[in-house]
Write an enzyme that holds these catalytic residues in place. Structure first.
Site, PDB file in Angstrom:
ATOM      1  N   GLU A   2       0.876  -1.179   0.000  1.00 12.44           N
ATOM      2  CA  GLU A   2       0.000   0.000   0.000  1.00 12.44           C
ATOM      3  C   GLU A   2       0.907   1.221   0.000  1.00 12.44           C
ATOM      4  O   GLU A   2       1.658   1.455   0.948  1.00 12.44           O
ATOM      5  CB  GLU A   2      -0.911  -0.017   1.227  1.00 12.44           C
ATOM      6  CG  GLU A   2      -1.735  -1.290   1.394  1.00 12.44           C
ATOM      7  CD  GLU A   2      -2.936  -1.325   0.468  1.00 12.44           C
ATOM      8  OE1 GLU A   2      -3.295  -0.269  -0.090  1.00 12.44           O
ATOM      9  OE2 GLU A   2      -3.524  -2.420   0.321  1.00 12.44           O
ATOM     10  N   GLU A  49      -7.158 -48.518  18.464  1.00 14.70           N
ATOM     11  CA  GLU A  49      -6.982 -47.272  19.212  1.00 14.70           C
ATOM     12  C   GLU A  49      -5.692 -47.411  20.021  1.00 14.70           C
ATOM     13  O   GLU A  49      -5.552 -48.312  20.848  1.00 14.70           O
ATOM     14  CB  GLU A  49      -8.175 -47.046  20.150  1.00 14.70           C
ATOM     15  CG  GLU A  49      -9.529 -47.028  19.455  1.00 14.70           C
ATOM     16  CD  GLU A  49      -9.797 -45.719  18.733  1.00 14.70           C
ATOM     17  OE1 GLU A  49      -9.088 -44.725  19.019  1.00 14.70           O
ATOM     18  OE2 GLU A  49     -10.723 -45.674  17.896  1.00 14.70           O
TER      19      GLU A  49
END
Length: 1378
Positions: free
Chosen positions: A350, A762
């Protein structure tokens, strides 16, 4: 500004007489020259410092409108020396204004003659020179950038001319591109002095957007987009920029804006799309901060971090920089597109608070930004640079991947193998990877402040495949020698344990996998199943003593980890397991035996995107659990009880395709969050937590226990006491649905849809444990992992064989009595059936065979081998047909040695890696670098015929509307001689002129065959035994209208009359192109197979394109289409990923035409219906007309598939039809499976392609009895059948003997009846001789006589009234009157 060198001297020649003597004159001249030179140097320095360039004084007092911008850039280019600049346009705006780019770099040379246009005018790329671009005026009302880039162009060009050392060095080493205005339409609408502080005009009048009201910096594809991708038709400016980016390898870029004073860096948005405050970090965050600071620190206002813009006076930016999304969220921004989809690092700058300041401020804006702009360009030289080359040829490797360990962002090499990787100072490990080459990693590369460190990579070519295989085994060289140690022999050797215990983010995991694939090439193969939503590779590491090959009889096993991205233990354990197996193979007996006897596939991460979002230390959260589309992958598989309505995800599709392609026997899915082995079923019809037993419940319990009992903590059954107090799993195992209901789970899908038994493991209560705990997880699970893999060798294994020829039977079914779960055989007839110890009744069956049942006893140690030999059920039928009649004989053997040799070749090419080996042994690949116009195509084909006249023949099938020839090239060893016994295949392309990739692929195929004929034995034999017809362009008129790089345009789709040719194949075809194809190609009915190439997606379709209820011969048509797709590296995955339909899912990459795009009058429908030839349509690329630079990649993708069609055409059924005397019968009708019809050719030959399996054949010919037989078709060889006709002696459909007997009996009866009548008549005649007789008076007697006499005579009634035999006139008269 004048330099002073052209000024006339103040003195005149006439005054020579007033000059001093020569010595003094010489001294004066020297003094004057020195003073003048000093004056010039001072003037130039003043101009550079104050004016910024050698521009006219008036350049800062106005903006460049309309054509003035191009003129200003031309003037800037002229300020430099020749060969420094090129001015070109990358496209036009909505209103037709050119998008000018000025390229500045030394060594460009003179512009081409005649002048090039568009992107082609940019000039050649220069090896090793990094490309930088600066883009301005993206928002039309933000105008400072438009001006300063013109000033910068003049500064660079004039500075180079005058020899400024800094600028000379910059342009000698950097390729600079300046695009002052991306939105010239908006600029013309904007108003000078409008600072953008308020809405001072009607909507759309500010000039910010383009002429269609689209914000260009919200119109790029976005990684975090929540809606449909932007339509590039509305933003031609964005389309032009994207195309420009794709054609180049920009390294660094700046996007110049206005409205504030700050340097912004990626990412510009985030998945949350929160308006502000979210720091969206890239993997190169430090590099971007460095680049932004480099600009901001040289800007007098920006470096303060306090722009004090009106309306935002309190807004501050530390060091003058900000993360884009942290400032405010911008979806569809250009800087993110550059980073995510290209090699380019772009920041947004900018430049001023006021968007469109008065021209009087332009000089000050230039002075504020001059140093920052030049400094930013110089930063392209930081980091690491070099080349990636082929170690054999030394040539650069384009599009090789450069990855940096620990940074999840790769770049690719340019056209010459050159790369520039921007990095801040530090030490880095770099890896270079290119398909077909061994990866190479260079460690500890030191990057210092200043110029880039130079590193070159030299990659070794390799034959290792990166594509999953799906075919049968062949032996390959290169296996490693290992000691022959019996499995049970104890060894003093202690296995080497893994040492790499840390969390592997994707780049680290990628390097880890490539390193082990590189270090252990004899037992590993690294391949990818496809890509995740965010385009990360779904890697699989294969470990086997014969990698890349399915060895018949050897079971295949898989582990899948990290399905939930935040459950990471499985991911790390599988990487540990890879290291353990590789390092211990050949020294540890257990590992060596396992690798020798099992083909192991390890997938460390099924959800790499979710992993990158997860956080270390996570125990219970769901952050990162789902994929990037926010879908749980373990709820995404088709389910037996519940319809899954969520869209099937790319990761799910990839895994399903993978599992169906390999004969997996056993699998485990590694999860986290508890400590238990969970087995099917995972859900039930009621959707409640209750035991849901599968037919193989006992087997699942056995294999689950094999894992849990080796993990002492798991076996105790009370995991996670701190989290789930009441949870208890006896012996550490549980039925899935008994624990909780999971519809759409992967383990149930494996069991129900494939031969694979899968459980879910798991691995721990913490989903993402801290790195220091990883060694503990390995120690707890390493024995479990090995013992579970060994379970693949339990139960029953063996082969199902054909009793006739001993070949294995594909897809035979093995059923176990009282267990409702059959398994099927793989390609060699091999099978594996997991069972617990016990006695079973096992039945093997296959279509066309008589089933066989055996009683089998399964032991607890290892699998028992049981082979089944099946007898074809067609044998008795064939024997019946031979009794006193013609017959058919099915045989797979021939006494011709050359035919046997060719059959062996076809079988070899059909086997695993057969085609890969063939392609590697062929001549060096072709250089596809451009498209062929009609003229070029014609010359190319004529050139082939001139150079290879003995194997080519070029003819024209007809002409197009605009009188262009539709060329047909035949390639054969006898192209001008009919050889009906050889199969004939045709390849056609270009039915849609806007999709010319197929045309180029067919030209490449023709050249490949010609180049390798008599050089490569495989090509030679294929050409000698096949009649290959190539029609490269069916629609040459449309092709001439189409435009390169136009991916979606329909220009050229139709012919010159605007007719889509693929809707004109009807009985009353109206277009000359279709008439030519129908009459001169299809209606000849002598082709066995047709392949049509098109564009617009990546899949294969098979007939019909018209909507029909049933498809005759669907099994065969789908088989042919699948064969092409399976030999394509990505097509079989079923994810075309085309921009216009990114979520499209094509199972197996194959679909019936009507299910994809239904229409009437298609070429393949006509070919099947009237040409009796199966035809498939191959869509080769999403883009209709991709750039020529993509042609080599497209050829590489399709080459194997095209060659597989040449192999496939030699399979199916070859037949000969003859009568009992041996005379061939032509034009006989062969009806297959009561549907498909083909006709025998001259010599009685016929050939038809059929899917593997048993097929019925009926043969019909006039004058002969119909013949029926069955034939078994193999997947890797042709089946031969000889049909012998017997003469048809039937009359009126009845046997000749019966007709003759009945006819004879009938004639005899007629003769006998006639004799009886004659005798009766004679007797009555004798009674009335020699006199008159009284006529009957009574009517009833008269009628009786009529009835009697009418049975034996057809004479008139009057001839029987008078019985006298005299012959007088009176008598005759009397008779005639009555």
């Amino acid at each position: 500004m004048a330099s002073g060198w052209d000024e006339r001297p103040p003195w005149r020649l006439e005054s020579l007489r007033l000059l001093p003597p020569p010595p003094l004159l010489l001294l004066l001249l020297l003094l004057r020259s020195s003073a003048q030179a000093a004056h010039i140097k001072k003037a130039e320095a003043t101009t550079t410092t104050v004016g910024g360039s050698e521009a006219a004084e008036g350049q800062f007092d106005h903006y460049y409108h309309e054509a003035a911008l191009g003129e200003a850039l031309e003037a800037a280019a002229a300020a430099g020396p020749p060969g420094l600049a090129r001015l070109f346009s990358i496209g036009n705006s909505v209103e037709g204004r050119p998008l000018w780019v000025l390229r500045l770099t030394a060594g460009l040379g003179p512009p081409p003659t005649p002048a090039a246009v568009g992107l082609d005018a940019a000039g050649p790329l220069l090896p090793g020179r990094p490309q930088v671009k600066l883009v301005g005026n993206m928002h039309g009302d933000e105008t400072v950038s438009r001006q300063v880039l013109v000033y910068l162009a003049r500064e660079l060009a004039s500075g180079y001319r005058r020899g400024d050392p800094r600028l000379v060095r910059l342009l000698n080493t950097t390729d600079v591109y300046l695009l002052p205005s991306l939105n010239p339409d908006g600029f013309e609408r904007a108003r000078e002095g409008d600072c953008g502080l308020g809405d001072s005009g009607p909507p759309g009048t500010s000039g910010r957007d383009n002429s269609r009201g689209r914000d260009l910096n919200r119109s790029f594809p976005d990684q975090f987009s929540t809606g449909e991708p932007p339509s590039l038709d509305e933003v031609p400016e964005v389309r032009a920029l994207i195309d420009w980016i794709r054609r180049n390898k920009f390294v660094l870029s700046g996007n110049l804006h206005g409205g504030s004073v700050v340097a912004s860096y990626p990412f510009d948005d985030s998945p949350e799309h929160k308006t502000t405050g979210i720091y969206s970090k890239t993997s190169d965050d430090e590099v971007f901060r460095y680049l932004a600071k480099a600009y901001a620190s040289n800007h007098p206002i920006m470096r303060t971090g306090e722009p004090h813009c009106p309306g935002d006076e309190e807004e501050t930016f530390k060091d003058g920089i900000t993360n884009g999304a942290h400032w405010y969220d911008v979806e569809g921004g250009m800087q993110d597109y550059n980073y995510v989809w290209a090699n380019c690092f772009e920041i947004t700058l900018e430049l001023s608070c006021c968007k469109y300041p008065p021209a009087s401020q332009l000089r000050q804006e230039w002075e504020n930004n001059r140093e920052s702009l030049i400094t930013l360009i110089e930063k392209v030289h930081i980091g690491i640079k070099g080349f990636v080359k082929d170690s054999v040829t030394g040539s650069g490797l384009e599009n090789a991947t450069i990855s940096v360990a620990g940074i999840n962002h790769n770049i690719t090499t340019g056209r010459f193998g050159d790369f520039h990787r921007l990095l801040i100072p530090g030490s880095y490990n770099l890896t270079a990877v290119s398909p077909g080459y061994m990866p190479l990693t260079i460690n500890n590369i030191v990057v210092k402040e200043g110029p880039a460190t130079e590193i070159d990579f030299s990659l070794q070519p390799t034959v290792m495949s990166v594509v999953p295989d799906s075919t049968e085994a062949v032996t390959t060289p290169g296996t490693v020698a290992v000691p022959n140690i019996p499995p049970g022999t104890p060894s003093s050797h202690q296995p080497i344990q893994p040492k790499d215990f840390h969390h592997h983010h994707f780049p680290d995991m990628e390097i880890f996998l490539r390193r082990f694939a590189n270090e252990y090439p004899n037992i590993t193969r690294l391949y990818s199943l496809g890509k995740s939503v965010e385009s990360r590779e779904l890697y699989v590491m294969e470990i086997s003593d014969n990698p890349g090959v399915h060895e018949p009889g050897e079971p295949e096993f898989k582990y899948i980890g990290n399905m939930h991205g935040n459950e990471v233990v499985g991911r790390e354990l599988l990487l540990n397991l890879i290291e353990y197996l590789c390092k211990n193979f050949g020294t540890d007996p257990e590992v060596t035996d396992l690798v020798r006897s099992t083909r192991i596939h390890l997938m460390p991460s099924m959800n790499p995107d979710g992993y990158e979002k997860s956080q270390e230390g996570d125990s219970i959260s769901v952050v990162g659990r789902n994929n990037s589309n926010n879908f749980d992958l373990n709820r995404n598989f088709p389910d037996q009880f519940v319809p899954i309505t969520d869209p099937t995800q790319p990761e799910t599709i990839a895994v399903m395709s993978w599992v169906k392609a390999y004969p997996f026997v056993l699998s485990a899915n590694l999860h986290g969050g508890s400590l238990v082995v969970n087995y099917p079923y995972d859900d039930n019809e009621q959707g409640v937590a209750t035991y849901s037993k599968s037919p193989d419940d006992a087997v699942f319990q056995q294999i689950a226990l094999s894992y849990s009992k080796e993990n002492s903590q798991m076996f105790q059954g009370r995991p996670c006491k701190d989290m789930y107090l009441n949870e208890y799993f006896p012996h550490g195992i549980t039925n899935g649905a008994s624990w909780y209901n999971v519809p759409g789970g992967m383990q149930d899908w494996n069991y129900l849809q494939t031969n694979c038994f899968e459980v879910t493991i798991e691995l721990g209560c913490v989903k993402y444990p801290f790195e220091k705990e990883l060694p503990k997880y390995w120690e707890q699970n390493r024995r479990s992992l090995i013992q579970f893999m060994k379970q693949v060798h339990q139960g029953v294994k063996g082969f199902v064989l054909d009793a006739t020829d001993g070949r294995g039977i594909l897809n035979a079914t093995l059923s176990v009595a009282e267990i409702n779960h059959p398994v099927t055989t793989y390609k060699a007839g091999d099978y594996w059936r997991l069972l617990v110890p016990g006695t079973y009744k096992i039945t093997a069956s296959a279509r066309g065979y008589n089933p066989v049942t055996k009683n089998v006893t399964v032991r607890s140690e290892g699998a028992i081998q049981v082979n089944f030999t099946l007898v074809r059920s067609s044998t008795d039928a064939n024997n019946e047909s031979k009794k006193g009649k013609g017959h058919s004989t099915s045989t797979d053997d021939t006494s011709d040695p050359t035919s046997k040799e060719f059959e062996a070749l076809i079988k070899h090419l059909s086997a695993e890696n057969g085609l890969e080996g063939f392609m590697l042994s062929s001549s060096s690949d072709l250089a596809l670098y451009r498209y062929h116009s009609y003229k070029d195509l014609s010359e190319f084909l004529r050139g082939l015929v001139m150079n290879y006249p003995h194997i080519t023949n070029l003819t024209t099938l007809g002409q197009s509307v605009e009188y262009r020839h539709i060329w047909s090239l035949e390639i054969s060893n006898k192209p001008n001689i009919s050889e009906p016994e050889e199969p004939k295949i045709r390849f056609v392309a270009g039915i849609h002129g806007n999709a010319p990739v197929g045309t180029e692929l067919l030209l490449a195929l023709a050249e490949f065959l010609c180049l390798n004929y008599k050089k490569n034995p495989v090509v030679t034999q294929l050409v000698d035994r096949t009649r290959i017809v190539i029609v490269p362009s069916l629609n040459p008129d449309g092709r001439e209208r189409a435009q390169e790089k136009d991916c979606t345009s329909k220009t050229g789709h139709t012919n010159a009359r605007g007719r889509d040719l693929d809707t004109d194949f009807t009985s009353n075809a109206s277009q000359p192109e279709t008439k030519a194809i129908i009459e001169n190609l299809i209606q000849k009915q002598d082709f066995s197979l047709s392949i049509a190439l098109d564009g617009g997606s990546v899949l294969v379709t098979y007939p019909y394109d018209k909507p029909v209820q049933t498809v005759e011969n669907k099994e065969t048509l789908k088989h042919l289409a699948s064969l092409y797709a399976n030999n394509h590296p990505s097509m079989h995955m079923g994810q075309p990923s085309c921009p216009n339909n990114s979520d499209e899912n094509i199972p197996g990459g194959v679909m019936r035409g009507a299910e994809w795009h239904s229409h009437l009058g298609s070429m393949k429908d006509y070919s099947v219906t009237y040409g009796h030839c199966p035809e498939i349509t191959v869509y080769t690329s999403c883009c209709y007309f991709p750039s020529a630079a993509q042609l080599p990649a497209l050829w590489a993708e399709n080459k194997k598939s095209l060659l597989s069609m040449l192999v496939e055409v030699h399979k199916g059924v070859h037949g000969l039809v003859k009568d009992k005397t041996g005379k061939p019968i032509s034009k006989a009708v062969i009806v297959l499976n009561e549907g498909i019809r083909v006709h025998t050719k001259e010599g009685g030959y016929f050939h038809v392609l059929l899917a593997p399996g048993v097929h019925n054949i009926n043969a019909i010919a006039d004058g002969y009895q119909q013949q029926h037989s069955q034939v078994f078709v193999h997947h890797d060889a042709a089946s031969s059948v000889v049909i012998v006709f017997d003469t048809d002696n039937r009359i009126f459909g009845l046997p000749r003997e019966l007709v003759v007997t009945v006819s004879g009996a009938t004639m005899s009866a007629l003769i006998l009846t006639a004799c009886i009548i004659w005798c009766i008549c004679s007797i009555k005649s004798n009674r009335h001789k020699d006199g008159f007789h009284r006529l009957r008076q009574h009517h009833d007697e008269y009628e009786d006589e009529i009835r009697m006499m009418s049975t034996g005579s057809k004479k008139s009634l009057l001839s029987h009234e008078f019985q006298d035999e005299t012959d007088t006139e009176e008598e005759t008269l009397y008779s005639s009157k009555h």
